[in-house]
Structure formats: structure tokens, C-alpha cells
Design an enzyme around this catalytic site. Structure first.
Site, mmCIF file in Angstrom:
data_model
loop_
_atom_site.group_PDB
_atom_site.id
_atom_site.type_symbol
_atom_site.label_atom_id
_atom_site.label_comp_id
_atom_site.label_asym_id
_atom_site.label_seq_id
_atom_site.Cartn_x
_atom_site.Cartn_y
_atom_site.Cartn_z
ATOM 1 C CD GLU A 246 -2.441 -1.830 0.562
ATOM 2 O OE1 GLU A 246 -2.967 -1.040 -0.248
ATOM 3 O OE2 GLU A 246 -2.590 -3.056 0.504
ATOM 4 C CB CYS A 280 -1.662 7.452 1.221
ATOM 5 S SG CYS A 280 -3.081 6.650 1.964
HETATM 6 N N1 NAD Z 1 -1.618 3.455 0.451
HETATM 7 C C1 NAD Z 1 -1.688 3.477 1.764
HETATM 8 O O1 NAD Z 1 -2.466 2.760 2.383
HETATM 9 C C2 NAD Z 1 -0.809 4.417 2.550
HETATM 10 C C3 NAD Z 1 -1.208 4.750 3.838
HETATM 11 C C4 NAD Z 1 -0.385 5.589 4.598
HETATM 12 C C5 NAD Z 1 0.796 6.082 4.077
HETATM 13 N N2 NAD Z 1 1.138 5.751 2.814
HETATM 14 C C6 NAD Z 1 2.359 6.313 2.238
HETATM 15 O O2 NAD Z 1 3.425 6.198 3.173
HETATM 16 C C7 NAD Z 1 4.346 7.267 3.023
HETATM 17 C C8 NAD Z 1 4.639 7.865 4.369
HETATM 18 O O3 NAD Z 1 5.096 6.871 5.254
HETATM 19 P P1 NAD Z 1 6.628 6.625 5.603
HETATM 20 O O4 NAD Z 1 7.428 7.826 5.226
HETATM 21 O O5 NAD Z 1 6.654 6.129 6.996
HETATM 22 O O6 NAD Z 1 7.028 5.452 4.607
HETATM 23 P P2 NAD Z 1 8.447 4.739 4.431
HETATM 24 O O7 NAD Z 1 8.377 4.008 3.148
HETATM 25 O O8 NAD Z 1 9.570 5.685 4.625
HETATM 26 O O9 NAD Z 1 8.519 3.722 5.660
HETATM 27 C C9 NAD Z 1 7.579 2.677 5.850
HETATM 28 C C10 NAD Z 1 8.243 1.541 6.605
HETATM 29 O O10 NAD Z 1 9.242 0.921 5.796
HETATM 30 C C11 NAD Z 1 10.491 0.861 6.509
HETATM 31 N N3 NAD Z 1 11.587 0.938 5.526
HETATM 32 C C12 NAD Z 1 12.048 2.034 4.907
HETATM 33 N N4 NAD Z 1 13.001 1.673 3.999
HETATM 34 C C13 NAD Z 1 13.115 0.325 4.055
HETATM 35 C C14 NAD Z 1 13.897 -0.655 3.362
HETATM 36 N N5 NAD Z 1 14.769 -0.306 2.424
HETATM 37 N N6 NAD Z 1 13.709 -1.946 3.654
HETATM 38 C C15 NAD Z 1 12.814 -2.323 4.582
HETATM 39 N N7 NAD Z 1 12.059 -1.436 5.291
HETATM 40 C C16 NAD Z 1 12.201 -0.142 5.025
HETATM 41 C C17 NAD Z 1 10.418 2.025 7.470
HETATM 42 O O11 NAD Z 1 11.308 1.836 8.534
HETATM 43 C C18 NAD Z 1 8.958 1.992 7.874
HETATM 44 O O12 NAD Z 1 8.748 1.008 8.861
HETATM 45 C C19 NAD Z 1 3.695 8.216 2.035
HETATM 46 O O13 NAD Z 1 4.262 8.008 0.778
HETATM 47 C C20 NAD Z 1 2.243 7.796 2.032
HETATM 48 O O14 NAD Z 1 1.549 8.108 0.859
HETATM 49 C C21 NAD Z 1 0.383 4.921 2.050
HETATM 50 O O1 LIG Z 2 -2.664 7.791 4.688
HETATM 51 C C1 LIG Z 2 -3.306 6.929 4.157
HETATM 52 C C2 LIG Z 2 -4.565 6.360 4.717
HETATM 53 C C3 LIG Z 2 -5.624 7.358 4.683
HETATM 54 C C4 LIG Z 2 -6.993 6.968 5.116
HETATM 55 N N1 LIG Z 2 -7.388 5.654 4.663
HETATM 56 C C5 LIG Z 2 -7.865 4.685 5.458
HETATM 57 O O2 LIG Z 2 -7.944 4.810 6.664
HETATM 58 C C6 LIG Z 2 -8.306 3.412 4.749
HETATM 59 C C7 LIG Z 2 -9.167 2.539 5.566
HETATM 60 C C8 LIG Z 2 -8.427 1.433 6.248
HETATM 61 O O3 LIG Z 2 -7.259 1.151 5.901
HETATM 62 O O4 LIG Z 2 -9.041 0.819 7.125
HETATM 63 C C9 LIG Z 2 -7.871 8.010 4.453
HETATM 64 O O5 LIG Z 2 -8.409 7.725 3.375
HETATM 65 O O6 LIG Z 2 -7.974 9.113 4.988
#
Ligand code: NAD
Ligand SMILES: O=CCC[C@H](NC(=O)CCC(=O)O)C(=O)O
Length: 489
Positions: A246, A280
Site C-alpha cells: 500500500e 496517502c
Molecule cells: N496506500 C496506503 O495505504 C498508505 C497509507 C499511509 C501512508 N502511505 C504512504 O506512506 C508514506 C509515508 O510513510 P513513511 O514515510 O513512513 O514510509 P516509508 O516508506 O519511509 O517507511 C515505511 C516503513 O518501511 C520501513 N523501511 C524504509 N526503507 C526500508 C527498506 N529499504 N527496507 C525495509 N524497510 C524499510 C520504514 O522503517 C517503515 O517502517 C507516504 O508516501 C504515504 O503516501 C500509504
Molecule cells: O494515509 C493513508 C490512509 C488514509 C486513510 N485511509 C484509510 O484509513 C483506509 C481505511 C483502512 O485502511 O481501514 C484516508 O483515506 O484518509
């Protein structure tokens, strides 16, 4: 002695790797310190999860659910403290972190329903015997979480994984270790058997040791597209392992013909600036029609953006936005604004950083004339505005991204929405609603650089188990008619 930050085989243990800190981003105070887990400690966590797997997966789902429900009771009893710890580590205001704690509580019931509806047992009678579909847990899975929802999003992998019968090694974001530690203590108080969830804390090296460990059967990741791509490459050539990614987005919101301009401005603010733009699903690009209505909405948006209250998480009069996760993240956003200005963007509302903190004010850039617009996720409160004359042009530009997480249309015309729905490329597509705030009762995931077709939330059950198809008969029985060419005499 170092803080006991690792939870391995039911024991709290000190990390033996390098020291790391967690800070309150509102003032850069250190609020948590410990040593990271070494590869040897990660190995011990994987072994503990493997040992715990058969006893855990052999339990009935009702027995596993009992533990999940006990965890929910713990969450309910401790939700205010949890909300406070999330606020202290992330900078998000308390009103918002309380909703995060509530989402964690709600996840159990939704995951229980999803378990039965998407991965339950189905029996169909056959002319001889019956056909049965069941689902089995993968085994030992690693869960990686992001900093922006340090409780809710890992919980969205952990609860379905446990319900399905997997055991877990959880590697939280190094920016939010206190939330992970507190959450694991609630699991422990809920009576989770030892080894069923293990917590390994640390920076990237700890993550690498876990992701590359040969003993894991799968990895469920929420985080940036950059890290997700690294993991995808690392998993190449291992078709036997399940990888759910994700990742981020570069999400568009289009405004067309709306009768209530104030409501449109509200939905834009909720889409672009909630959680200080650190969701995100946040809108990054806003497409406004050229002409009077677009001008009027933009003018109102500028005023409302300047009026957004930004303050500390526990301010008595709660702000809409708290601080960003860190001063480094705030500076990164200022740099992104500068880069866009150099490419031809006009500053409509300047995003300003308060030195020595993670606080920024929300910004708006007019980007219609930017050539070679970079397809980067600016993970913060910086909205880019584009003006358009043809709806098709707006949709094409909205689709001009490698990502495909969320998208929205604000328009009074259902016909426009149907047109938009058929053409826009995203996993979450909303009409006249903010594009943030997705429901846990729906699938949640994106396409392109946003995910690998393993939607989470309601569909998380799908990647937590594999289907087993069986044809069954109570005893071996000769068929009425043998196949041609067979004789048993
Ligand atoms: N699609 C979704 O559901 C969703 C939800 C929330 C956040 N996000 C995304 O997450 C990002 C923000 O979160 P973040 O900065 O904590 O993400 P990140 O990718 O920096 O870190 C996520 C996890 O991966 C680990 N990690 C980082 N590099 C690694 C590697 N090379 N190998 C193994 N593990 C590693 C980190 O320690 C952390 O636990 C934004 O891009 C946001 O859009 C996506
Ligand atoms: O930052 C990313 C997540 C944003 C959030 N989405 C959810 O909470 C999805 C539902 C779930 O995972 O249970 C949002 O859309 O605000």
C-alpha cells in the site's frame, strides 16, 4: 540499560543495535530513546513467530477472535492515552488522533465480517461427495507501518493477519516507536500467546533485516512508493511469498459545475490539508475550470486556506492542522515549493515553515504554466492548482501520473461523474465528497505506483490467507461407471 523496546517471544528486550530517538515534532524534544533490533534479534523474532504458528493457526477462528476482542477492550480502556501518544509522536491534533484510536477499535468487527465473507468456508454438494473451499494462513508474516497513521494502518494488517491464523513480526516506522510499543503492550494485556506478535524496532537496517529474512512467508507493507518498489524488487523471483504493498499517491481532485461553492471549498480543504496533508489519499492537484466559477472558488479557497488554524496537538482550542512529522519533512516541503516556483509555479498562498519545529502553514501554488511537472508525491499541505477549459483535458492531466490511489470530482452532474468514473485511473474514486477519509468497510488500495493489486482494509482478508479447494467423500467408493479403458477385475 537501554529501554526495552523489542518484544520478542513474549519478552520485552533491549535492542542491541544502534541507538535511535523519537521526537515531538512540535518542539523537537526527544520523547523516546532506545536501541534498534540487530539482524540476530530479527532472526530470533522470526523463529519465535515460526514456533508460535502451528498452535495459533490450529485454534478455531472463534478462539483467535476472543484474543482480538480482548485487545479491543484494552484499546477502549486506553484509547485516550493512545490518542495522546499518537499526537505527541506525529504532531496530529488530539481530535484527529482520537478518530485514529476509534478506527483501530472498529477494525476488529470489520475484519471479522471480512474474514467470513471473503475467506470463509463454502460447501457445495456434488453428484458424488461435495466441493469445499477453505482458506489457510500463509504462516509468518512481516508487517511494516508508516508514520502518518502509526496505530490504525499497521492494525489494518495485523488484525486480519491474526484472525486468518498467521503469526506476525511488526516493524513500525522509526518515527513512531512509542505508539508501536504502547499498542504491543495492549496486545500483551489482551493475553496474546507468546510469539504470535513480535515487535522489532529500529531504522532502515532493521527493516532490511526483516524484509530479507528467508523465514518470512509474506510481507504486508504500508509506506512510500520508494520503499515499496525496493521491497518489490527484493521479492522478485520468490513467487511463493505474498507481498501486499500500500503506497503513496499523487491524487487529483476536479471541480466542474457546482451550485454550492462553499461546500466545494470545504471538500477541497478536507482533501488537501487534513493531517497536515500527510495522508496517502490527500489531494495534491486541484483542477478548476477557467472562468468565473473557477475564479470565485479559487478566491474563497485562498481565504479559507489562510484562515486554517495550525497549532500544537493539545491546544485547548483545537487546530485543524498540527505539525508535520518532523522538521526535515517540513523543510522538504519548502524545498518542493521552491522547485516548483523555479519551474514556473506562482505562489498563491506561501507554505511557511517555523524554524526548529515541524510546523508549516498550508500552501497553494498555481501550476497551470509549469512545464515538465514532476510526478512526485509532496507529502504535506501543498496544493497545486491547474485551470482547464475542457473536461477531457482535466481528466487526461489528472491521469498523467504513475500513481493511482485516490481521485475525486466535485460536480452537480451525475452524467459528468459517470464519465469521470469510466476514465479516471484510481482505486478510490469519489463524487462530491472529500477524497480522504476512506472507509475500512471498503477495499482500500491503488494502482500503478500506488499498490500491487492487493487492496487492504475490507479486502485485507484476501492477502492474509490462501484458498484451498477440496472435493471430499466420507469413504473411498467405486464410481458407478469406470472411465473407458479401465478394468479393476
Ligand atoms: N496506500 C496506503 O495505504 C498508505 C497509507 C499511509 C501512508 N502511505 C504512504 O506512506 C508514506 C509515508 O510513510 P513513511 O514515510 O513512513 O514510509 P516509508 O516508506 O519511509 O517507511 C515505511 C516503513 O518501511 C520501513 N523501511 C524504509 N526503507 C526500508 C527498506 N529499504 N527496507 C525495509 N524497510 C524499510 C520504514 O522503517 C517503515 O517502517 C507516504 O508516501 C504515504 O503516501 C500509504
Ligand atoms: O494515509 C493513508 C490512509 C488514509 C486513510 N485511509 C484509510 O484509513 C483506509 C481505511 C483502512 O485502511 O481501514 C484516508 O483515506 O484518509
Amino acid at each position: 540499560m537501554s529501554h526495552l523496546a523489542q518484544f520478542i517471544n513474549g519478552q520485552w528486550t533491549a535492542g542491541e543495535g544502534q541507538a535511535f530517538n523519537s521526537i515531538n515534532p512540535a518542539n523537537n524534544d526527544v520523547i523516546w530513546q532506545a536501541n534498534s533490533a540487530t539482524p540476530q534479534q530479527v532472526d530470533a523474532a522470526v523463529k519465535a513467530a515460526r514456533e508460535a504458528f502451528i498452535p495459533w493457526t490450529d485454534k478455531t477462528v472463534e478462539q483467535r477472535l476472543e484474543v482480538v476482542k480482548a485487545f479491543v477492550e484494552q484499546l477502549k480502556e486506553n484509547s485516550e492515552e493512545l490518542a495522546l501518544i499518537i499526537a505527541q509522536e506525529t504532531g496530529k491534533p488530539l481530535w484527529e488522533t482520537r478518530t485514529e484510536a476509534a478506527a483501530m477499535i472498529g477494525k476488529a468487527g470489520i475484519s471479522e465480517r471480512a474474514y467470513h465473507e471473503r475467506t470463509g468456508t463454502v460447501e457445495n454438494p456434488m453428484p458424488v461427495g461435495k466441493a469445499v473451499i477453505r482458506h489457510r494462513a500463509h504462516g509468518v508474516v512481516a508487517v511494516f507501518g508508516p508514520y502518518n497513521f502509526p496505530g490504525h494502518l499497521p492494525n489494518g494488517h495485523i488484525i486480519p493477519a491474526l484472525l486468518a491464523g498467521n503469526t506476525v513480526i511488526f516493524k513500525p516506522s522509526e518515527l513512531t516507536p512509542a505508539v508501536a510499543e504502547f499498542t504491543l503492550k495492549l496486545w500483551q494485556q489482551a493475553g496474546l500467546p507468546q510469539g504470535v506478535i513480535n515487535l522489532v524496532q529500529g531504522e532502515v537496517e532493521t527493516g532490511k533485516a526483516l524484509a530479507s529474512h528467508p523465514g518470512i512467508d509474506g510481507l504486508f507493507f504500508t509506506g512510500s512508493s520508494r520503499t515499496g518498489h525496493v521491497l518489490h524488487e527484493q521479492f522478485a523471483g520468490q513467487p511463493g511469498k505474498i507481498l501486499a504493498l500500500e503506497m503513496g499517491g499523487n491524487n487529483p481532485l476536479i471541480v466542474k459545475d457546482v451550485s454550492d461553492e462553499k461546500a466545494a471549498v470545504h471538500d477541497i480543504l478536507q482533501s488537501a490539508y487534513i493531517s497536515a496533508g500527510q495522508r496517502c489519499t490527500c489531494a495534491r492537484k486541484l483542477f478548476l475550470p477557467a472562468g468565473e466559477q473557477g475564479d470565485a472558488i479559487l478566491a474563497q479557497l485562498i481565504t479559507a486556506t489562510k484562515n486554517i488554524k495550525v497549532d500544537v496537538y493539545d491546544a485547548p482550542e483545537q487546530p485543524f492542522m498540527g505539525s508535520m512529522i518532523s522538521e526535515a519533512a517540513a523543510k522538504g516541503l519548502v524545498a518542493a515549493q521552491q522547485q516548483l516556483v523555479e519551474l514556473g509555479a506562482e505562489v498563491l498562498v506561501e507554505l511557511k515553515h517555523t524554524a526548529g519545529t515541524g510546523f508549516v502553514t498550508p500552501g497553494i501554488l498555481e501550476c497551470s504554466n509549469v512545464s515538465d511537472f514532476p510526478d512526485d508525491e509532496h507529502f504535506g499541505p501543498l496544493l497545486k492548482v491547474f485551470r482547464y477549459t475542457e473536461f477531457d483535458d482535466a481528466i487526461n492531466k489528472a491521469n498523467d501520473t504513475a500513481y493511482g490511489l485516490s481521485a475525486g470530482l466535485l460536480s452537480d452532474s451525475e452524467q459528468d461523474y459517470e464519465y469521470f468514473l469510466r476514465r479516471i485511473r484510481a482505486g478510490i474514486v469519489n463524487w462530491n465528497r472529500p477524497i480522504t477519509g476512506a472507509s475500512s468497510a471498503a477495499p482500500f488500495g491503488g494502482i500503478g505506483a500506488s499498490g500491487n493489486h492487493r487492496a487492504s482494509a475490507y479486502y485485507a482478508a484476501d492477502y492474509c490467507a490462501y484458498p484451498v479447494a477440496s472435493v471430499e467423500l466420507e469413504k473411498v467408493t467405486l464410481p458407478e461407471k469406470l472411465s473407458p479403458g479401465l478394468s479393476l477385475d
